[in-house]
Design a protein around this motif. Structure first.
Motif, PDB file in Angstrom:
ATOM      1  N   ALA A  86      39.779  55.251  52.350  1.00 43.08           N
ATOM      2  CA  ALA A  86      39.167  55.050  51.023  1.00 43.08           C
ATOM      3  C   ALA A  86      40.255  54.874  49.972  1.00 43.08           C
ATOM      4  O   ALA A  86      41.410  55.253  50.165  1.00 43.08           O
ATOM      5  CB  ALA A  86      38.286  56.235  50.671  1.00 43.08           C
ATOM      6  N   CYS A  87      39.851  54.271  48.832  1.00 41.89           N
ATOM      7  CA  CYS A  87      40.784  54.117  47.705  1.00 41.89           C
ATOM      8  C   CYS A  87      39.984  53.904  46.429  1.00 41.89           C
ATOM      9  O   CYS A  87      38.773  53.672  46.458  1.00 41.89           O
ATOM     10  CB  CYS A  87      41.742  52.955  47.930  1.00 41.89           C
ATOM     11  SG  CYS A  87      40.939  51.333  47.887  1.00 41.89           S
ATOM     12  N   THR A  88      40.681  53.971  45.349  1.00 42.45           N
ATOM     13  CA  THR A  88      40.107  53.675  44.034  1.00 42.45           C
ATOM     14  C   THR A  88      40.710  52.358  43.544  1.00 42.45           C
ATOM     15  O   THR A  88      41.937  52.218  43.462  1.00 42.45           O
ATOM     16  CB  THR A  88      40.407  54.794  43.025  1.00 42.45           C
ATOM     17  OG1 THR A  88      39.853  56.020  43.514  1.00 42.45           O
ATOM     18  CG2 THR A  88      39.822  54.459  41.671  1.00 42.45           C
ATOM     19  N   ILE A  89      39.819  51.412  43.202  1.00 40.27           N
ATOM     20  CA  ILE A  89      40.294  50.114  42.696  1.00 40.27           C
ATOM     21  C   ILE A  89      40.196  50.136  41.170  1.00 40.27           C
ATOM     22  O   ILE A  89      39.129  50.375  40.598  1.00 40.27           O
ATOM     23  CB  ILE A  89      39.445  48.964  43.261  1.00 40.27           C
ATOM     24  CG1 ILE A  89      39.550  48.933  44.795  1.00 40.27           C
ATOM     25  CG2 ILE A  89      39.903  47.628  42.686  1.00 40.27           C
ATOM     26  CD1 ILE A  89      38.633  47.912  45.424  1.00 40.27           C
ATOM     27  N   VAL A  90      41.298  49.913  40.558  1.00 40.60           N
ATOM     28  CA  VAL A  90      41.375  49.853  39.097  1.00 40.60           C
ATOM     29  C   VAL A  90      41.951  48.483  38.723  1.00 40.60           C
ATOM     30  O   VAL A  90      42.997  48.091  39.249  1.00 40.60           O
ATOM     31  CB  VAL A  90      42.270  50.975  38.522  1.00 40.60           C
ATOM     32  CG1 VAL A  90      42.353  50.850  37.002  1.00 40.60           C
ATOM     33  CG2 VAL A  90      41.743  52.329  38.922  1.00 40.60           C
ATOM     34  N   GLY A  91      41.273  47.767  37.841  1.00 41.94           N
ATOM     35  CA  GLY A  91      41.807  46.455  37.496  1.00 41.94           C
ATOM     36  C   GLY A  91      41.239  45.892  36.205  1.00 41.94           C
ATOM     37  O   GLY A  91      40.291  46.430  35.618  1.00 41.94           O
ATOM     38  N   ARG A  92      41.859  44.797  35.780  1.00 39.97           N
ATOM     39  CA  ARG A  92      41.427  44.110  34.563  1.00 39.97           C
ATOM     40  C   ARG A  92      41.701  42.609  34.735  1.00 39.97           C
ATOM     41  O   ARG A  92      42.759  42.209  35.226  1.00 39.97           O
ATOM     42  CB  ARG A  92      42.178  44.648  33.353  1.00 39.97           C
ATOM     43  CG  ARG A  92      41.646  44.128  32.033  1.00 39.97           C
ATOM     44  CD  ARG A  92      42.278  44.857  30.885  1.00 39.97           C
ATOM     45  NE  ARG A  92      43.672  44.469  30.693  1.00 39.97           N
ATOM     46  CZ  ARG A  92      44.267  44.388  29.506  1.00 39.97           C
ATOM     47  NH1 ARG A  92      43.581  44.721  28.427  1.00 39.97           N
ATOM     48  NH2 ARG A  92      45.514  44.035  29.398  1.00 39.97           N
ATOM     49  N   VAL A  93      40.736  41.810  34.316  1.00 42.96           N
ATOM     50  CA  VAL A  93      40.908  40.359  34.351  1.00 42.96           C
ATOM     51  C   VAL A  93      40.843  39.842  32.909  1.00 42.96           C
ATOM     52  O   VAL A  93      39.877  40.111  32.186  1.00 42.96           O
ATOM     53  CB  VAL A  93      39.823  39.682  35.207  1.00 42.96           C
ATOM     54  CG1 VAL A  93      39.963  38.156  35.137  1.00 42.96           C
ATOM     55  CG2 VAL A  93      39.937  40.139  36.654  1.00 42.96           C
ATOM     56  N   THR A  94      41.870  39.114  32.505  1.00 44.12           N
ATOM     57  CA  THR A  94      41.949  38.573  31.138  1.00 44.12           C
ATOM     58  C   THR A  94      42.059  37.046  31.201  1.00 44.12           C
ATOM     59  O   THR A  94      42.352  36.469  32.241  1.00 44.12           O
ATOM     60  CB  THR A  94      43.175  39.136  30.395  1.00 44.12           C
ATOM     61  OG1 THR A  94      44.356  38.792  31.123  1.00 44.12           O
ATOM     62  CG2 THR A  94      43.074  40.648  30.260  1.00 44.12           C
ATOM     63  N   ARG A  95      41.823  36.434  30.073  1.00 43.97           N
ATOM     64  CA  ARG A  95      41.959  34.980  29.981  1.00 43.97           C
ATOM     65  C   ARG A  95      43.026  34.627  28.960  1.00 43.97           C
ATOM     66  O   ARG A  95      43.318  35.368  28.026  1.00 43.97           O
ATOM     67  CB  ARG A  95      40.643  34.328  29.575  1.00 43.97           C
ATOM     68  CG  ARG A  95      40.233  34.639  28.144  1.00 43.97           C
ATOM     69  CD  ARG A  95      39.202  33.640  27.640  1.00 43.97           C
ATOM     70  NE  ARG A  95      38.770  33.950  26.277  1.00 43.97           N
ATOM     71  CZ  ARG A  95      39.394  33.521  25.185  1.00 43.97           C
ATOM     72  NH1 ARG A  95      40.486  32.778  25.279  1.00 43.97           N
ATOM     73  NH2 ARG A  95      38.936  33.841  23.990  1.00 43.97           N
ATOM     74  N   GLY A  96      43.606  33.451  29.132  1.00 38.93           N
ATOM     75  CA  GLY A  96      44.562  32.944  28.165  1.00 38.93           C
ATOM     76  C   GLY A  96      43.893  32.023  27.161  1.00 38.93           C
ATOM     77  O   GLY A  96      42.667  31.898  27.129  1.00 38.93           O
ATOM     78  N   PRO A  97      44.675  31.326  26.308  1.00 39.28           N
ATOM     79  CA  PRO A  97      44.108  30.411  25.304  1.00 39.28           C
ATOM     80  C   PRO A  97      43.361  29.254  25.973  1.00 39.28           C
ATOM     81  O   PRO A  97      43.800  28.711  26.981  1.00 39.28           O
ATOM     82  CB  PRO A  97      45.345  29.902  24.549  1.00 39.28           C
ATOM     83  CG  PRO A  97      46.418  30.908  24.824  1.00 39.28           C
ATOM     84  CD  PRO A  97      46.146  31.440  26.192  1.00 39.28           C
ATOM     85  N   LEU A  98      42.225  28.895  25.379  1.00 39.11           N
ATOM     86  CA  LEU A  98      41.440  27.780  25.908  1.00 39.11           C
ATOM     87  C   LEU A  98      42.103  26.443  25.536  1.00 39.11           C
ATOM     88  O   LEU A  98      42.764  26.319  24.501  1.00 39.11           O
ATOM     89  CB  LEU A  98      40.021  27.798  25.339  1.00 39.11           C
ATOM     90  CG  LEU A  98      39.212  29.089  25.544  1.00 39.11           C
ATOM     91  CD1 LEU A  98      37.818  28.919  24.956  1.00 39.11           C
ATOM     92  CD2 LEU A  98      39.133  29.454  27.013  1.00 39.11           C
ATOM     93  N   ILE A 129      45.166  44.130  39.484  1.00 39.35           N
ATOM     94  CA  ILE A 129      44.322  45.100  40.201  1.00 39.35           C
ATOM     95  C   ILE A 129      45.229  46.072  40.947  1.00 39.35           C
ATOM     96  O   ILE A 129      46.215  45.670  41.578  1.00 39.35           O
ATOM     97  CB  ILE A 129      43.374  44.390  41.186  1.00 39.35           C
ATOM     98  CG1 ILE A 129      42.449  43.433  40.418  1.00 39.35           C
ATOM     99  CG2 ILE A 129      42.555  45.400  41.967  1.00 39.35           C
ATOM    100  CD1 ILE A 129      41.540  42.615  41.298  1.00 39.35           C
ATOM    101  N   SER A 130      44.888  47.332  40.841  1.00 36.63           N
ATOM    102  CA  SER A 130      45.650  48.382  41.535  1.00 36.63           C
ATOM    103  C   SER A 130      44.749  49.102  42.527  1.00 36.63           C
ATOM    104  O   SER A 130      43.558  49.333  42.251  1.00 36.63           O
ATOM    105  CB  SER A 130      46.222  49.394  40.535  1.00 36.63           C
ATOM    106  OG  SER A 130      47.133  48.757  39.659  1.00 36.63           O
ATOM    107  N   ALA A 131      45.317  49.463  43.664  1.00 40.37           N
ATOM    108  CA  ALA A 131      44.628  50.300  44.670  1.00 40.37           C
ATOM    109  C   ALA A 131      45.353  51.650  44.700  1.00 40.37           C
ATOM    110  O   ALA A 131      46.547  51.720  45.021  1.00 40.37           O
ATOM    111  CB  ALA A 131      44.671  49.633  46.024  1.00 40.37           C
ATOM    112  N   ARG A 132      44.632  52.698  44.360  1.00 40.99           N
ATOM    113  CA  ARG A 132      45.245  54.026  44.249  1.00 40.99           C
ATOM    114  C   ARG A 132      44.630  54.993  45.263  1.00 40.99           C
ATOM    115  O   ARG A 132      43.485  54.832  45.661  1.00 40.99           O
ATOM    116  CB  ARG A 132      45.065  54.562  42.831  1.00 40.99           C
ATOM    117  CG  ARG A 132      45.744  53.704  41.767  1.00 40.99           C
ATOM    118  CD  ARG A 132      45.445  54.227  40.381  1.00 40.99           C
ATOM    119  NE  ARG A 132      46.063  53.390  39.360  1.00 40.99           N
ATOM    120  CZ  ARG A 132      45.859  53.545  38.058  1.00 40.99           C
ATOM    121  NH1 ARG A 132      45.042  54.512  37.648  1.00 40.99           N
ATOM    122  NH2 ARG A 132      46.448  52.758  37.208  1.00 40.99           N
TER     123      ARG A 132
END
Length: 492
Positions: A98-110, A129-132
């Motif tokens: 098992a693990c904990t998935i922590v992440g963020r998805v961002t966008r750049g300028p259109l 994304i991090s797997a802890r």
């Protein structure tokens, strides 16, 4: 009584002589009252309209958050159980990790760009994304990924000038987010895709809403209204005007040029030309419905070269004076010297030109008084197709004189070189005027500004029509063929 009889005889003789003189007088040819036509032709003028896409980009920047989604969730099996074969059977040697998935998805300028008939909105995506706490063994492993989403927008104009759009969004991971653990690659694209789906739907909805806000009709209505106008082709000698009366607007799609959406529109208009003072502008009509048809711009204008007869009189006179330096050789009479006075020219019925010439003639070597009088020459001017060279056919000569040798003057007018002399003078005049007019018109309409419009015109060819004598002048139509465009630039 004898005195009365002599007086009576004298009066009768005078009356008889007067009557004889009146019989020899010839009335001038009648004057024509018709006028040269104002040529009318249909042209298709390119009228591109620019619609800014800045509002679309601004709305999308506002609608699409910088952080598309975040994740913080516990997974029971980040790493699936490991199995090995023992005596031909797979045996689990490690439990699922098992693990904990922590992440963020961002966008750049259109970024907006054009691709064929579509507007493409590029949305750069970056995932971290991090797997802890992987089985208490791995304290933290960071995975990064990148994707490029493409919102492809197709815009349509309805016949009533409304904008409709349809957006479809596609994306693909150029670098899928994942980590390497226990000798294998663990990716998190499923989790990322699940989070991106609602974002994609929001972007599509926002794009379609913003497209509907693009107001093409307002600009088109202003262009249509101001296109009912009159343009100066030549300022003077002679003044030439072209009146433009739009009939319909054709639409052939669009393309993206930087932040501008450039619509391919064509204005089909009736073009009329006038050799006169500035005619009245045509009355604008309401903006018509849009016609879906790719415009093929062509500029087709008939420009009348109209020579006023008063302007032709000195031209004819100079030619005659030059010719008077050598004698006219008449059959059965011999060489005759002639002097030419006032010349009168005007249009006669049946598309003929009438030329009245005062002259005096004397047989070379004769010692008597010269014969004086006026001759009238009427003829129909003609020219070869595409040529400004003028000749005369159906020549008729008549005249009145002050002596019994009046036939001498008529003989000069009927001589072989007389009519060609006048024709040559008019030919030179028309050829020169035509060349000057072409140059003036090219300069006048090459590029100019009229109110909110910048007009560019290209003349590819000039074609000469058939010369005709009208009551108000000698008329030579000239056709100009090329291309024309009108850029609408309000407030500049």
């Amino acid at each position: 009584m004898r005195l009365i009889r002599l007086t009576t005889v004298a009066l009768l003789l005078t009356a008889s002589l007067t009557a004889c003189e009146r019989k020899t007088e010839v009335e001038p040819p009648p004057r024509a009252t018709d006028k040269a036509p104002s040529p009318t032709q249909t042209s298709l003028i390119a009228v591109p309209i620019n619609a800014s896409t800045a509002s679309l980009k601004t709305a999308l920047e506002r609608a699409v958050p910088k952080t598309l989604w975040t994740i913080n969730q516990r997974e029971r099996a980040c790493v699936k159980p490991q199995r090995v074969k023992v005596f031909g059977k797979k045996v689990k040697v490690t439990p699922p990790i098992a693990c904990t998935i922590v992440g963020r998805v961002t966008r750049g300028p259109l970024r907006l760009r054009g691709e064929g008939s579509e507007i493409v909105v590029d949305v750069p995506i970056h995932a971290t994304i991090s797997a802890r706490d992987v089985g208490g063994v791995l304290k933290g492993e960071t995975a990064t990924g990148a994707a490029m989403a493409h919102a492809r927008v197709r815009i349509e104009l309805t016949p009533d000038w409304r904008t409709q759009g349809k957006a479809r969004i596609s994306y693909g991971w150029t670098n899928a987010p994942g980590i390497d653990f226990l000798g294998r690659r663990i990716t998190f694209t499923d989790e990322a895709d699940a989070k991106l789906k609602p974002v994609v739907r929001d972007v599509e909805r926002e794009v379609n809403r913003e497209i509907a806000k693009i107001d093409i009709r307002k600009q088109a209505a202003e262009v249509w209204r101001q296109s009912f106008t009159t343009l100066e082709l030549n300022r003077e000698n002679p003044p030439v005007w072209m009146r433009v009366t739009p009939q319909r607007i054709l639409y052939g799609g669009y393309r993206l040029d930087g932040q501008q959406m450039r619509l391919n529109l064509g204005l089909e208009a009736i073009t009329e030309t006038f050799v006169s003072g500035r005619p009245r502008d045509p009355v604008p009509t309401p903006l018509p419905r849009l016609v879906r048809e790719t415009p093929k711009p062509h500029f087709d204008v008939r420009v009348p070269v109209l020579a006023d007869y008063a302007q032709l009189e000195p031209v004819i006179h100079r030619a005659l004076v030059k010719r008077s330096a050598r004698p006219f050789v008449l059959p059965a009479i011999g060489p005759v010297m002639a002097k030419f006075g006032k010349v009168t020219a005007y249009g006669a019925p049946d598309n003929r030109i009438a030329v009245g010439i005062e002259l005096e003639a004397l047989v070379q070597g004769a010692k008597r008084e010269p014969t004086r009088g006026r001759v009238w020459v009427t003829a129909r001017p003609v020219n070869a197709p595409g040529s400004a060279k003028v000749s005369f056919i159906d020549l008729k000569v008549d005249g009145d004189t002050n002596g019994l040798k009046g036939d001498l003057l008529l003989g000069i007018a009927e001589s072989e070189g007389f009519a060609p002399l006048i024709a040559d003078a008019l030919t030179q005049n028309f050829t020169r005027d035509l060349a000057e007019l072409q140059g003036k018109i090219r300069r006048a309409i090459d590029q100019r500004r009229e109110g909110a419009f910048v007009i560019r015109t290209r003349i590819d060819s000039f074609e000469t029509g058939e010369i005709t004598a009208y009551g108000n002048g000698l008329y030579l139509p000239v056709r100009m063929v090329g291309g024309a465009s009108v850029d609408y630039r309000p407030g500049k």
